[in-house]
Design a protein around this motif. Structure first.
Motif, mmCIF file in Angstrom:
data_model
loop_
_atom_site.group_PDB
_atom_site.id
_atom_site.type_symbol
_atom_site.label_atom_id
_atom_site.label_comp_id
_atom_site.label_asym_id
_atom_site.label_seq_id
_atom_site.Cartn_x
_atom_site.Cartn_y
_atom_site.Cartn_z
ATOM 1 N N GLU A 111 0.249 -0.629 0.097
ATOM 2 C CA GLU A 111 0.068 -0.506 0.125
ATOM 3 C C GLU A 111 0.644 1.244 0.231
ATOM 4 O O GLU A 111 0.635 1.959 -0.190
ATOM 5 C CB GLU A 111 -0.902 -0.184 1.134
ATOM 6 C CG GLU A 111 -2.147 -1.061 0.733
ATOM 7 C CD GLU A 111 -3.104 -1.548 2.107
ATOM 8 O OE1 GLU A 111 -1.630 -1.794 2.867
ATOM 9 O OE2 GLU A 111 -3.592 -1.981 1.637
ATOM 10 N N GLN A 121 0.267 4.656 -1.651
ATOM 11 C CA GLN A 121 -0.040 5.538 -0.891
ATOM 12 C C GLN A 121 0.593 7.052 -1.438
ATOM 13 O O GLN A 121 0.404 8.082 -1.335
ATOM 14 C CB GLN A 121 0.263 5.654 0.361
ATOM 15 C CG GLN A 121 -0.348 6.658 1.239
ATOM 16 C CD GLN A 121 -1.356 6.339 1.108
ATOM 17 O OE1 GLN A 121 -2.765 5.827 1.324
ATOM 18 N NE2 GLN A 121 -2.658 7.321 1.172
ATOM 19 N N GLU A 176 -6.419 1.223 0.060
ATOM 20 C CA GLU A 176 -6.565 -0.151 1.342
ATOM 21 C C GLU A 176 -6.104 -1.094 -0.074
ATOM 22 O O GLU A 176 -6.827 -1.521 -1.117
ATOM 23 C CB GLU A 176 -7.610 -1.300 1.183
ATOM 24 C CG GLU A 176 -7.545 -2.212 2.136
ATOM 25 C CD GLU A 176 -8.679 -2.321 3.110
ATOM 26 O OE1 GLU A 176 -9.448 -1.393 2.894
ATOM 27 O OE2 GLU A 176 -9.218 -3.141 3.741
ATOM 28 N N LYS A 230 -9.284 -9.700 1.402
ATOM 29 C CA LYS A 230 -10.637 -9.530 1.941
ATOM 30 C C LYS A 230 -11.179 -9.212 1.819
ATOM 31 O O LYS A 230 -12.407 -9.438 1.840
ATOM 32 C CB LYS A 230 -9.467 -7.756 2.172
ATOM 33 C CG LYS A 230 -8.113 -7.879 3.265
ATOM 34 C CD LYS A 230 -7.853 -6.427 2.925
ATOM 35 C CE LYS A 230 -7.049 -6.143 3.905
ATOM 36 N NZ LYS A 230 -6.424 -5.133 3.798
#
Lengths: 365, 365, 365, 365
Positions: free
Chosen positions: A38, A42, A66, D21
């Motif tokens: 991530e 980011q 995410e 997820k």
């Protein structure tokens, strides 16, 4: 029809509205085995964050990404990578006013005419927040390109009448000035210019320049999937961009062939060009030189001075837009231009792998 | 990968090289029932013909189009329309010189790097003759658009430093001047300028402007299939185009929001805009105003003065290009820009038909 | 919308009607450097020619192919390859009868409903002649695959109730029997069966089987561009095919997991499968075994016995179809199945080249 | 390359692995104004839930869907609809065993060969859980089709050797039996058969049938985007499906033209067919009759009896698969077939809207 998918191989599909639950993107076709977490994404998203200086909206957007799928043990698996950024700071307030009329320079009117109604909260899908998906996907494309020795550098070339001096080029300035200009002096002047715009309840436009190095010759597919044609589409699909140039761009119209042609030169067996008026692309195919492109960005349409417009009842009215709005789009759009360029190039690099039968034979036999 | 197919619904696939047996295009997805014969297409092809004036190559190209499929009893049938133009005037002469080096400003080098070799006769697929397929298909798109009340007007805006005066706009001049400028006086000056270029064994660039009227609001698909993004791709895919503008284009970078925003206005229940800085597109969707775009075209790269370059052996050499070459690309590219705009718009018009569930219900129930 | 383009990379666009001027195909995305001349293609086209036996129509179709673009000095250049087959034997006769009603089992009615009218001469675009473009393009795909070590073998598995005995498999029989069966005895019986059908003014169906050897493991793109899914589309897009099987096909519905699963086995470091119920594809990706597929073909709808139908006025009528019609489609469709399989596989082979980042790095750095 | 996007207009992109997820789908191109909430989707997802009977895995999967974008005030906005289903019940346990070998009948081996490694937890992307995105998107397509008067009915036709008796057809049985058969008696027998399979540590296959009513004549795009070709691709892209039929399917191979042709008949000005061997599609275009298709599903490859295979070290080993696995895939796949059929049809319905120039003129002028 569907309009939120981009590219053929390294295919991305973005989704999300300004004030919906979340925004995101699915990247499908990313090769397996690319290290990815991530943080890689980011760092790009942070470059488009608001609230970082006085020339940017005081809105606080966290925009924490995410990864929901497509990686395993820190590497891409070759399956779709789903990225999500939750909308956390969108306060629920009264949108009845904005719902009632068409803001000049915005897509309110055209969305209503196309779809019959619109999600008017914060501009809905036509908001600048739509670019979150582009930037998140672009971060992955840029990482892929880096593995192939390609680097993209993007910065603000001009804000209003203030242009960065390329002789004073300072790479550090790009990241450390609020304008993303590569020239501290120009940046300071641009800040002054923007302060004046704000005082006038007005806004400013500018120019973003993007330079791509390390692209081998041969990338791009004539005659419609030319590299420059696809870069043009990529960049012009960004809200507020009204013109696109490659290399010398508009200037070619007043040039002569003798000055505009770039001579080839051979040094130690390596062929290059003496000049680069072409901006690194000939006949829609990369020539091995630096690729240079520019995007011309219009002033933020949300200004605080009074404007004339029409409401949804069809009545002529005068309005004053409220809220928090950047006086300029350019600095935050720099990373969006970079992301779109990276995405376009990643696709073209993959597309080129089958250009010769010998490549297929080397690969398979 | 494949790069010679354009559009999603009104899909075209062009083929053919400068000195091959023929060039052509397949148009797939043209609605059935459109009256169509070869004259409809020929009239467009004639606009890109060379040999019509002293600023155009004395090459004689007949470029007679033949419809091979997709029509019956004078109407399109909904099946693919195949168009062919035989290459008749390509004399077989000695190409060994051109085969041996890379012409500056041409795609010789990039084709060799991409494909491992190239059809060097007359530039092969990278020749301007490639646009025959575009123009032939564009003629059909334009005819379809005309049935929907849409008209496209394209002309030369500038040649080198000479710009047409829009106050002296004369539509007749477009068809009757060799420059395709809408201003007789400017055209005359441009001809002088070009004569000077030729004397200097040099070439010139210019600007093509395209105006589209009658497009309803609502056309274009955010966020990647925006109408302006697809127009940009269409126009930038034309050889020699190095910049693209919509509406005010580059000028927006120095404008302010207060002057760049177009106010909406309601008159007799019809909403329009007081100004048209946006060039007819907001948020990637047509707003009902005139769509205005511009293409910046580089000078013809084939010039007769001596140039430096590299041969296929990798040696630095000096060359003089022979043959017949226009000193300017612009006038013959006017119809190519128009064709690409028509094709893009035809596709977008079809794509918009499913934008609301009520449209589907009206259609099917 | 457009429906005559197939594949993503090795993209083909076919065009042409039964009684138009010509039929053809454009292949776009074929890698450069593949040796190719008209004989490579003609040999495939000859396999679908009629008039070669008593179970095939006495129509004479020459179907001589001409390469119009995309090759130079005997090799593909990477640019679009345009192929044309002129319609030479279509005699102009009276089509007023066939224009007046809807033939059972044909697409007359559905074309009229879709497009508002149709080119009724010989079935127009819905004629079996449409497959000329597929076969011509498939010949090139097959040649490309051969360079990669892949071979496709296609034959008639069954005609009506007569099934080829795989224990009597004789490859020579495929090319030398009029049925294209790999079993002389079965072929003889099938000819008798067809003779009986003709006597009854009736027609017969059959099964085509296709086996592909040499495909490496890893080809196919989950989850929608699976190799078997794309083969299914390719084969089911052939007129008259009503069912598609991969591997054990329909039989899996009555099998048990214990018998249907193929055990993996390792021999000298090479992994293979002990059995091949899966037909060479697991999870939509080739597993390195032989790929086996089957197409179930309906009987020729044009039969000479009296049939009930409706005319274009909406009246119930009885008709007798005239003309020259094969009593069976299967033998001439064998090469069409092979062509579509080759095209699908060529595309999938190219698509797989970017499945790992290490492949891109090996290619570019 | 990318393989997780389906359709051209009503475009879906699915993502997610068994044990990641979350899983989800983006639907792009859904017309604006369609009423939609999570219940519309949940009702479809519930039909594929496990743990509902003894013939289905005791795993508990909640599979609660959340709409993240694309709707406003209970209606679709025309922008991308993002749906997510969080993975809640995937327990983290030891996957080292399954990671170490290739399960027969699964995609373990082919994923490893394609991507270089795989997410082995629960099958990763090749798990049946991948269909969550398909079903969620299919629910929206089905809702759209319902607005256009189209209804899809899907059920289990056969389980192993037990076939539902169409004379005993009882629609209620589909929803109320664990087999989803439309025949209580057959369902009871099928349950017994499955109980026996489980006792044998084995699994069973079956047949799913899908009937679509209310489709107007004219849907489907020759020659490659035929309705039956796209349905074939859609259905064959579902894991475990090994054969696809339309109408009489495989039976046509032994039929004769006289029995297989469907006569047209006119009643009160409405044209229909006396029989429906064609399954509602002629020449790739819907004919207005019921569309009938069938999918043949292989037995669950995860069986509890001992199997031979190879480990990732290339050694021959014997394994016993552990865990919770359905003895049959069919009942839970019924809704997946329905979803894929709905998605395919929704796309084709949109694609047909531009088939005639008169339709465009009616729409725009």
């Amino acid at each position: 029809m569907s309009g939120s998918t981009f590219n053929t191989f390294f295919k991305i599909t973005t989704w999300g509205e300004s004030h919906g639950k979340a925004l995101g993107v699915v990247i499908d076709g990313c090769p397996a085995g690319l290290p990815l977490d991530e943080d890689d994404i980011q760092i790009y998203l942070n470059r488009r964050k608001p609230g970082q200086s006085k020339i940017s909206t005081p809105r606080k957007e966290d925009d924490a990404v995410e990864i929901l799928s497509g990686t395993f043990e820190g590497k891409t698996t070759g399956t779709p990578i789903s990225l999500i950024v939750r909308n956390t700071s969108q306060r629920s307030h009264d949108y009845s006013e904005i719902a009632s009329y068409y803001r000049p320079g915005h897509a309110d009117y055209t969305f209503d005419r196309k779809y019959g109604f619109r999600d008017y909260r914060g501009g809905g899908r036509s908001s600048g927040r739509e670019t979150i998906g582009r930037v998140a996907a672009g971060a992955i494309a840029a990482k892929l390109l880096k593995e192939l020795g390609i680097e993209i550098l993007t910065y603000t070339k001009a804000i209003g009448p203030i242009t960065a001096d390329m002789n004073a080029f300072d790479r550090d300035a790009i990241a450390s000035t609020p304008t993303c200009m590569p020239d501290y002096e120009a940046s300071r002047k641009a800040e002054e210019y923007l302060a004046q715009c704000m005082e006038n309840m007005d806004s400013a436009g500018g120019i973003i320049e993007c330079r791509i190095n390390g692209v081998p010759a041969g990338i791009g597919e004539p005659v419609f999937e030319k590299l420059d044609a696809n870069l043009a589409k990529a960049i012009m699909s960004i809200g507020a961009v009204k013109a696109f140039e490659i290399g010398d761009g508009c200037k070619v119209s007043t040039a002569n062939g003798s000055s505009n042609n770039d001579s080839f030169i051979s040094e130690n067996g390596r062929i290059s060009k003496k000049t680069n008026h072409a901006g690194g692309i000939l006949g829609g195919i990369s020539d091995g030189s630096e690729i240079i492109l520019r995007a011309y960005v219009k002033p933020t349409p949300s200004i605080f001075s009074e404007q004339e417009t029409v409401n949804t009842e069809g009545e002529n009215i005068r309005i004053r837009i409220k809220g928090r709005h950047d006086p300029i789009i350019v600095p935050r759009a720099v990373v969006v231009v970079e992301a779109m360029a990276a995405l376009t190039l990643a696709d073209a690099m993959i597309g080129n792998m089958s250009s010769r039968i010998s490549y297929l034979k080397d690969f398979y036999t």
